[in-house]
Design a protein around this motif. Structure first.
Motif, short mmCIF file in Angstrom:
data_model
loop_
_atom_site.label_atom_id
_atom_site.label_comp_id
_atom_site.label_asym_id
_atom_site.label_seq_id
_atom_site.Cartn_x
_atom_site.Cartn_y
_atom_site.Cartn_z
N ALA A 1 0.83 -1.21 0.00
CA ALA A 1 0.00 0.00 0.00
C ALA A 1 0.87 1.26 0.00
O ALA A 1 0.57 2.23 -0.70
CB ALA A 1 -0.92 -0.01 1.22
N GLN A 2 1.93 1.23 0.78
CA GLN A 2 2.85 2.37 0.83
C GLN A 2 3.53 2.57 -0.53
O GLN A 2 3.70 3.70 -0.98
CB GLN A 2 3.89 2.13 1.92
N ASN A 3 3.89 1.49 -1.19
CA ASN A 3 4.52 1.57 -2.50
C ASN A 3 3.56 2.13 -3.55
O ASN A 3 3.96 2.94 -4.39
CB ASN A 3 5.02 0.19 -2.93
N ARG A 4 2.29 1.71 -3.50
CA ARG A 4 1.30 2.24 -4.44
C ARG A 4 1.04 3.73 -4.20
O ARG A 4 0.85 4.49 -5.14
CB ARG A 4 -0.01 1.45 -4.33
N LYS A 5 1.00 4.12 -2.94
CA LYS A 5 0.67 5.51 -2.60
C LYS A 5 1.83 6.46 -2.87
O LYS A 5 1.64 7.54 -3.43
CB LYS A 5 0.26 5.62 -1.13
N ARG A 6 3.05 6.09 -2.47
CA ARG A 6 4.20 7.00 -2.55
C ARG A 6 5.20 6.62 -3.63
O ARG A 6 6.11 7.39 -3.91
CB ARG A 6 4.91 7.04 -1.20
N GLY A 7 5.09 5.42 -4.16
CA GLY A 7 6.04 4.98 -5.17
C GLY A 7 7.33 4.42 -4.60
O GLY A 7 8.21 3.99 -5.34
N LYS A 8 7.45 4.42 -3.29
CA LYS A 8 8.62 3.84 -2.62
C LYS A 8 8.20 3.37 -1.23
O LYS A 8 7.15 3.73 -0.74
CB LYS A 8 9.77 4.84 -2.52
N ILE A 9 9.06 2.57 -0.63
CA ILE A 9 8.77 2.04 0.69
C ILE A 9 9.76 2.62 1.69
O ILE A 9 10.97 2.53 1.49
CB ILE A 9 8.87 0.50 0.70
N ASP A 10 9.23 3.23 2.73
CA ASP A 10 10.05 3.71 3.84
C ASP A 10 10.08 2.59 4.89
O ASP A 10 9.13 2.42 5.67
CB ASP A 10 9.46 4.99 4.42
N ALA A 11 11.14 1.80 4.88
CA ALA A 11 11.21 0.58 5.70
C ALA A 11 11.10 0.89 7.20
O ALA A 11 10.42 0.17 7.93
CB ALA A 11 12.50 -0.17 5.41
N LEU A 12 11.75 1.95 7.66
CA LEU A 12 11.71 2.28 9.08
C LEU A 12 10.29 2.63 9.52
O LEU A 12 9.82 2.16 10.57
CB LEU A 12 12.67 3.44 9.39
N LYS A 13 9.61 3.43 8.71
CA LYS A 13 8.23 3.80 9.03
C LYS A 13 7.32 2.57 9.00
O LYS A 13 6.43 2.43 9.84
CB LYS A 13 7.75 4.86 8.04
N LEU A 14 7.56 1.69 8.05
CA LEU A 14 6.77 0.47 7.93
C LEU A 14 6.96 -0.42 9.16
O LEU A 14 5.98 -0.92 9.74
CB LEU A 14 7.16 -0.29 6.66
N VAL A 15 8.19 -0.61 9.59
CA VAL A 15 8.47 -1.45 10.75
C VAL A 15 7.86 -0.84 12.02
O VAL A 15 7.27 -1.54 12.84
CB VAL A 15 9.99 -1.68 10.91
N LYS A 16 8.00 0.47 12.18
CA LYS A 16 7.42 1.13 13.36
C LYS A 16 5.90 0.97 13.38
O LYS A 16 5.31 0.72 14.43
CB LYS A 16 7.76 2.62 13.36
N ILE B 91 4.02 -1.40 11.91
CA ILE B 91 3.66 -2.78 12.19
C ILE B 91 3.89 -3.09 13.67
O ILE B 91 3.05 -3.72 14.33
CB ILE B 91 4.48 -3.76 11.31
N TRP B 92 5.01 -2.65 14.21
CA TRP B 92 5.36 -2.95 15.60
C TRP B 92 4.36 -2.32 16.57
O TRP B 92 3.95 -2.95 17.55
CB TRP B 92 6.78 -2.46 15.88
N ARG B 93 3.94 -1.10 16.29
CA ARG B 93 3.00 -0.43 17.20
C ARG B 93 1.59 -0.97 17.05
O ARG B 93 0.84 -1.04 18.03
CB ARG B 93 3.07 1.07 16.99
N LEU B 94 1.21 -1.38 15.84
CA LEU B 94 -0.08 -2.04 15.68
C LEU B 94 -0.08 -3.39 16.40
O LEU B 94 -1.09 -3.80 16.97
CB LEU B 94 -0.40 -2.24 14.20
N THR B 95 1.07 -4.05 16.36
CA THR B 95 1.21 -5.33 17.05
C THR B 95 0.98 -5.17 18.54
O THR B 95 0.38 -6.04 19.18
CB THR B 95 2.61 -5.93 16.78
N PHE B 96 1.42 -4.06 19.11
CA PHE B 96 1.20 -3.80 20.54
C PHE B 96 -0.29 -3.86 20.86
O PHE B 96 -0.71 -4.55 21.79
CB PHE B 96 1.78 -2.44 20.94
N PHE B 97 -1.10 -3.15 20.08
CA PHE B 97 -2.53 -3.09 20.37
C PHE B 97 -3.21 -4.44 20.11
O PHE B 97 -4.05 -4.88 20.91
CB PHE B 97 -3.20 -1.98 19.55
N VAL B 98 -2.84 -5.11 19.04
CA VAL B 98 -3.43 -6.41 18.73
C VAL B 98 -3.05 -7.44 19.79
O VAL B 98 -3.90 -8.21 20.27
CB VAL B 98 -3.02 -6.88 17.32
#
Length: 128
Positions: free
Chosen positions: A83-98, A100-107
């Protein structure tokens, strides 16, 4: 070394203790409650993953809990990365990991509560 193992087990079983400790201590030292809350979430997520995987294995009688969580995290990372690649044309790996990690906390916190209630009910009714 036994003390370290016991402490790690204790903090894993009661993940709200490291959360509150980090949030209060780091918040007091740094003065930035928002940053302290994020750090507490980041550290506690690891403990939540471990305890939820163990609770899953205990309740459902398997040994796949940890691997299931890792699989779901990888799939979520792939979906959000796409989704990030479709929206921005590139992937910000650090933002993606953060993210996922913070969503994981709530789940994981949600599943911790659900599995805790389920375990207490099963133990009370002797459905083991």
């Amino acid at each position: 070394m036994k003390i370290f193992g016991f402490l790690l087990q204790f903090l894993t079983v009661l993940p709200f203790i490291p959360f509150l400790s980090i949030w209060l201590i780091y918040g007091f030292i740094n003065g930035d409650n928002k940053k302290a809350f994020r750090l507490a979430m980041d550290v506690t997520t690891l403990f939540l993953i471990l305890v939820v995987a163990t609770m899953y294995n205990t309740i459902f009688g398997g040994s796949f809990g940890f691997y299931l969580i890792v699989l779901v995290l990888l799939i979520a990372g792939g979906l959000l990365g796409g989704a990030q690649n479709r929206k921005r044309g590139k992937i910000d790996a650090l933002k993606l990991v953060k993210t996922i990690w913070r969503l994981t906390f709530f789940v994981m916190a949600f599943f911790y509560i659900i599995f805790l209630i389920t375990g207490v009910i099963r133990y009370s009714l002797h459905i083991v």
